[in-house]
Design a protein around this motif. Structure first.
Motif, mmCIF file in Angstrom:
data_model
loop_
_atom_site.group_PDB
_atom_site.id
_atom_site.type_symbol
_atom_site.label_atom_id
_atom_site.label_comp_id
_atom_site.label_asym_id
_atom_site.label_seq_id
_atom_site.Cartn_x
_atom_site.Cartn_y
_atom_site.Cartn_z
ATOM 1 N N LEU A 28 127.303 0.531 -13.694
ATOM 2 C CA LEU A 28 126.560 -0.141 -12.639
ATOM 3 C C LEU A 28 126.119 -1.503 -13.146
ATOM 4 C CD1 LEU A 28 125.230 0.225 -9.790
ATOM 5 C CD2 LEU A 28 123.191 1.015 -11.011
ATOM 6 N N GLY A 29 125.695 -1.553 -14.395
ATOM 7 C CA GLY A 29 125.320 -2.814 -15.027
ATOM 8 C C GLY A 29 125.377 -2.675 -16.527
ATOM 9 N N ALA A 30 125.788 -3.740 -17.219
ATOM 10 C CA ALA A 30 125.847 -3.743 -18.678
ATOM 11 C C ALA A 30 125.238 -5.032 -19.195
ATOM 12 C CB ALA A 30 127.285 -3.606 -19.170
ATOM 13 N N VAL A 31 124.368 -4.919 -20.191
ATOM 14 C CA VAL A 31 123.704 -6.066 -20.811
ATOM 15 C C VAL A 31 123.954 -5.978 -22.309
ATOM 16 C CG1 VAL A 31 121.500 -7.217 -21.202
ATOM 17 C CG2 VAL A 31 121.954 -6.126 -18.996
ATOM 18 N N GLN A 32 124.316 -7.098 -22.904
ATOM 19 C CA GLN A 32 124.617 -7.117 -24.329
ATOM 20 C C GLN A 32 123.497 -7.788 -25.095
ATOM 21 O OE1 GLN A 32 128.589 -8.226 -25.540
ATOM 22 N NE2 GLN A 32 127.827 -9.245 -27.373
ATOM 23 N N PHE A 33 123.095 -7.161 -26.207
ATOM 24 C CA PHE A 33 122.109 -7.724 -27.120
ATOM 25 C C PHE A 33 122.817 -8.067 -28.427
ATOM 26 C CE2 PHE A 33 119.700 -5.404 -24.053
ATOM 27 C CZ PHE A 33 118.552 -6.156 -23.876
ATOM 28 N N GLY A 34 122.702 -9.340 -28.858
ATOM 29 C CA GLY A 34 123.361 -9.782 -30.061
ATOM 30 C C GLY A 34 124.846 -9.983 -29.854
ATOM 31 N N GLY A 35 125.512 -10.533 -30.880
ATOM 32 C CA GLY A 35 126.951 -10.677 -30.831
ATOM 33 C C GLY A 35 127.421 -11.839 -29.979
ATOM 34 N N THR A 36 128.715 -11.845 -29.726
ATOM 35 C CA THR A 36 129.377 -12.887 -28.943
ATOM 36 C C THR A 36 129.431 -12.499 -27.478
ATOM 37 O OG1 THR A 36 130.754 -13.441 -30.856
ATOM 38 C CG2 THR A 36 131.480 -14.259 -28.710
ATOM 39 N N PRO A 37 129.118 -13.389 -26.557
ATOM 40 C CA PRO A 37 129.150 -13.037 -25.126
ATOM 41 C C PRO A 37 130.495 -12.472 -24.707
ATOM 42 C CG PRO A 37 128.114 -15.178 -25.448
ATOM 43 C CD PRO A 37 128.670 -14.775 -26.781
ATOM 44 N N GLN A 38 130.451 -11.447 -23.872
ATOM 45 C CA GLN A 38 131.645 -10.779 -23.388
ATOM 46 C C GLN A 38 131.681 -10.849 -21.859
ATOM 47 O OE1 GLN A 38 134.005 -9.607 -25.413
ATOM 48 N NE2 GLN A 38 132.816 -10.133 -27.248
ATOM 49 N N PRO A 39 132.867 -10.995 -21.271
ATOM 50 C CA PRO A 39 132.946 -11.180 -19.812
ATOM 51 C C PRO A 39 132.587 -9.938 -19.010
ATOM 52 C CG PRO A 39 135.143 -11.028 -20.780
ATOM 53 C CD PRO A 39 134.183 -11.126 -21.920
ATOM 54 N N ASP A 40 132.586 -8.750 -19.634
ATOM 55 C CA ASP A 40 132.300 -7.535 -18.880
ATOM 56 C C ASP A 40 130.819 -7.215 -18.827
ATOM 57 O OD1 ASP A 40 132.199 -7.006 -21.584
ATOM 58 O OD2 ASP A 40 133.051 -4.993 -21.429
ATOM 59 N N CYS A 41 129.971 -8.108 -19.325
ATOM 60 C CA CYS A 41 128.526 -7.893 -19.309
ATOM 61 C C CYS A 41 127.866 -8.793 -18.282
ATOM 62 C CB CYS A 41 127.928 -8.161 -20.689
ATOM 63 S SG CYS A 41 128.354 -6.915 -21.901
ATOM 64 N N ALA A 42 126.874 -8.250 -17.610
ATOM 65 C CA ALA A 42 126.141 -9.040 -16.631
ATOM 66 C C ALA A 42 125.375 -10.174 -17.302
ATOM 67 C CB ALA A 42 125.186 -8.141 -15.851
ATOM 68 N N LEU A 43 124.807 -9.895 -18.479
ATOM 69 C CA LEU A 43 124.054 -10.893 -19.228
ATOM 70 C C LEU A 43 124.290 -10.672 -20.714
ATOM 71 C CD1 LEU A 43 120.571 -10.797 -17.422
ATOM 72 C CD2 LEU A 43 122.311 -12.581 -17.180
ATOM 73 N N GLN A 44 124.161 -11.737 -21.483
ATOM 74 C CA GLN A 44 124.149 -11.644 -22.934
ATOM 75 C C GLN A 44 122.817 -12.201 -23.404
ATOM 76 O OE1 GLN A 44 124.212 -13.781 -25.755
ATOM 77 N NE2 GLN A 44 124.765 -12.196 -27.237
ATOM 78 N N ILE A 45 122.015 -11.352 -24.056
ATOM 79 C CA ILE A 45 120.668 -11.727 -24.468
ATOM 80 C C ILE A 45 120.713 -12.167 -25.927
ATOM 81 C CG2 ILE A 45 118.258 -11.026 -24.553
ATOM 82 C CD1 ILE A 45 119.515 -10.900 -21.757
#
Length: 352
Positions: A28-45
């Motif tokens: 439904l939603g994916a958020v990434q913490f750390g690392g390199t931004p990925q296109p399958d995430c709604a946000l990269q924090i």
């Protein structure tokens, strides 16, 4: 004959995952913490993880069909019961300066204040347009949260913009405000994501603390618009969203400079909120083992102490991830949020 009920597809589940584990289920939603931004995430924090992992996914999954789209800058995905939304305004990191002569000028709002109002107006417009009227939980991240710019700390600027949007849209910003948190990042603009539903949650407060929306004037011209926790009911599920929680009693920070004592005090506040949830449901189901934890640590050097306290006081099976982030007050060294899901108690069987 026993009452036969059709199985319910789980409306929602929460997973903290590493990308190293390979493909992940559709979210439904994916958020990434750390690392390199990925296109399958709604946000990269832009908040580094602490410990062995270098990045993690916060994955909100549903077994129901999902429809997604955009409304202006806001990206959303929705199931029959839930709406996940995410929005980023990227240029707020450059909002550094002072007015001539110093001080704060309410007639000339900062870029961050304007952005926070814009974000929340967009969120409320999406709720109205898509038919999920009730915010359950909101996450807010932006850089330099404790820095004074344009005559005021940036967290206080954010609070002004957020509450102004609540007021303009006639949304509850005192009692019945949603659960929320606000953390400082290493850049990346203003990032906000949320969960909303068609049924309102039950807001909870901590009797050890002054409600954040009733803080005295020393905490800024607009108080923080959130409740300490929220209970939400979905088909077959009960969800508890505990807001970002820290070492505060009344409205004052406790144990300044002592990260161990602050972590212990924070856990006591979380335990009180679990008790409040049990009281609201007339149950004993909400325990320290029933929730997952996201732990924000201000200083990397404090990570070992914070982890040791949690390892000693939390069940070993309790999921927790550790993130390096600034907390909304400069004298707070740690903040912890908790999220849990339990089944709705089953109905008694009917006999002929």
């Amino acid at each position: 004959m026993p009452l036969s009920l059709a199985p319910i597809a789980p409306p929602l589940s929460l997973h903290y995952l590493s990308r190293e584990g390979g493909p992940h289920p559709a979210a439904l939603g994916a958020v990434q913490f750390g690392g390199t931004p990925q296109p399958d995430c709604a946000l990269q924090i832009a908040t580094p993880l602490l410990g062995q992992a270098t990045e993690a996914l916060e994955l909100w999954h549903t077994d129901q069909p999902v429809r997604s789209g955009t409304l202006g800058l806001l990206h959303y995905a929705m199931s029959d019961d839930l709406l996940f939304g995410a929005i980023c305004i990227p240029d707020t990191d450059s909002d550094v300066g002072q007015y001539p002569g110093g001080g704060y000028d309410p007639l000339r709002p900062s870029l961050l204040q304007q952005a926070s109002e814009q974000v929340y107006l967009a969120v409320f417009a999406a709720l109205e347009s898509l038919g999920y009227l009730h915010l359950l939980r909101v996450w807010n991240y932006f850089s330099d949260i404790n820095t004074d710019t344009w005559g005021m700390e940036r967290y206080l600027q954010f609070n002004i913009g957020r509450q102004d949007a609540f007021r303009k849209m006639a949304r509850p910003f005192l009692v019945d405000a949603p659960a929320a948190c606000a953390l400082g990042t290493h850049g990346g603009g203003l990032n906000v994501y949320f969960l909303a539903a068609k049924v309102p949650p039950l807001a909870l407060e901590n009797p050890r603390q002054v409600s954040a929306y009733f803080y005295p004037d020393q905490y800024g011209p607009r108080t923080p618009s959130f409740s300490r926790a929220a209970l939400a009911t979905l088909p077959g599920q009960r969800w508890l969203f505990i807001s970002g929680t820290a070492s505060i009693i009344g409205h004052q920070t406790q144990h300044a400079g002592d990260v161990r004592a602050q972590t212990e005090e924070t856990l006591r506040n979380i335990a009180v909120l679990l008790t409040q949830a049990n009281r609201a449901e007339d149950s004993q189901d909400w325990t320290l083992a029933a929730v997952q934890y996201k732990v924000y640590v201000r200083h990397v050097a404090d990570f070992g102490v914070v982890r040791a306290v949690l390892d000693a006081q939390l069940p070993s099976a309790a999921v927790r991830i550790y993130v390096q982030a600034d907390v909304c007050r400069d004298d707070l060294l740690v903040e912890i949020e908790a999220t849990g899901c339990l089944p709705v108690p089953s109905l008694p069987e009917k006999t002929p």
